[in-house]
Each structure stands twice: as C-alpha cells, then as structure tokens.
Scaffold this active site. Structure first.
Site, mmCIF file in Angstrom:
data_model
loop_
_atom_site.group_PDB
_atom_site.id
_atom_site.type_symbol
_atom_site.label_atom_id
_atom_site.label_comp_id
_atom_site.label_asym_id
_atom_site.label_seq_id
_atom_site.Cartn_x
_atom_site.Cartn_y
_atom_site.Cartn_z
ATOM 1 N N GLY A 26 2.620 -48.262 22.331
ATOM 2 C CA GLY A 26 1.856 -49.447 21.954
ATOM 3 C C GLY A 26 1.780 -49.651 20.456
ATOM 4 O O GLY A 26 2.071 -48.753 19.666
ATOM 5 N N CYS A 27 1.378 -50.860 20.071
ATOM 6 C CA CYS A 27 1.135 -51.218 18.678
ATOM 7 C C CYS A 27 0.097 -52.338 18.669
ATOM 8 O O CYS A 27 -0.574 -52.549 19.672
ATOM 9 C CB CYS A 27 2.426 -51.633 17.978
ATOM 10 N N GLN A 28 -0.026 -53.053 17.585
ATOM 11 C CA GLN A 28 -1.031 -54.108 17.509
ATOM 12 C C GLN A 28 -0.652 -55.349 18.323
ATOM 13 O O GLN A 28 -1.430 -55.825 19.131
ATOM 14 C CB GLN A 28 -1.263 -54.507 16.043
ATOM 15 N N GLY A 45 2.580 -55.781 19.985
ATOM 16 C CA GLY A 45 3.571 -55.545 21.028
ATOM 17 C C GLY A 45 5.003 -55.650 20.558
ATOM 18 O O GLY A 45 5.912 -55.196 21.244
#
Length: 123
Positions: free
Chosen positions: A89-91, A93
């Site tokens: 995951g990240c902020q 996507g």
C-alpha cells in the site's frame, strides 16, 4: 521533476494487479495473515502508518523530484520471504500498483495492491 516512472515490462502485457479496498485489505492482514508493506517514503511513514507494517520505499524524493528506488525489489526480498502473502500500500495507490508490477515480475510471492485512506486505516 523527474519523468514519470515506467516499468521495465511496459512493452509486455504484465499480469493484472489485484486491487482491494481498505476493508478487504484489513481483513487480509488481520484474518488471513497477510503481511503489510508500505511503499511510501520514510518521511511519509513518520506521519502515520499501520502497526507492524514494513516500510520499503518505492521512490525517494530527491532535488530532481521523485526517483525510483533502484534497490526496491532487493530490499523487499530481504524482508519478505517468497512464501509470504503480502498487501502492498501507499497513499494514493499509484506507487503501490507500480511496486506490485515490479514485484510480480521479479518475485514469486502473492502481492495485492491496496489503496489507503490514511485517516481510515492509520493507527
């Protein structure tokens, strides 16, 4: 700013990245035993992250802009075994999707991309 990131498999047809929402990702992490790998920068992680998450930055912020971490796959592989199931995951996507494409091309682990709304999932 650095040019947009392109995967090495851009000319090929990579396997599709499985993308899940926050609720499904949470279920995978808590119930199904998936490991969570956050691909944001260390600075972003310092603002908040999931408990027990691993941080393997996919990109670094440099004076020239964002640049891909040239050792991303190697760093990821040193922390996560090939048998583990992983949610990446990240902020927004985007980085996690790019990271999943690289991982799927290089590592035989099961990776799932997750879009994160930090206000919902961050503990």
């Amino acid at each position: 700013m650095a040019p947009p990131y392109e995967t090495s498999a851009a000319s090929e047809s990579p396997a599709p990245v499985v993308t899940v929402d926050v609720t499904a990702a949470s279920d995978l992490i808590t119930s199904a035993g998936h490991r969570y790998v956050d691909v944001r920068t260390e600075e972003e992680m310092g603002k908040g992250h999931l408990h027990n998450s691993l941080n393997v930055p996919f990109m670094f912020i440099t004076p020239q802009g964002r640049e891909k971490n040239p050792l991303f796959v190697e760093h990821f592989s040193s922390l996560v075994s090939k048998e583990e199931r992983v949610v990446v995951g990240c902020q927004s996507g985007k980085r996690s999707e790019l990271a999943c494409v690289d991982l799927m091309a290089a590592v035989s682990s099961s990776v799932i991309n997750q879009w994160i709304d930090m206000s919902v999932v961050c503990v």
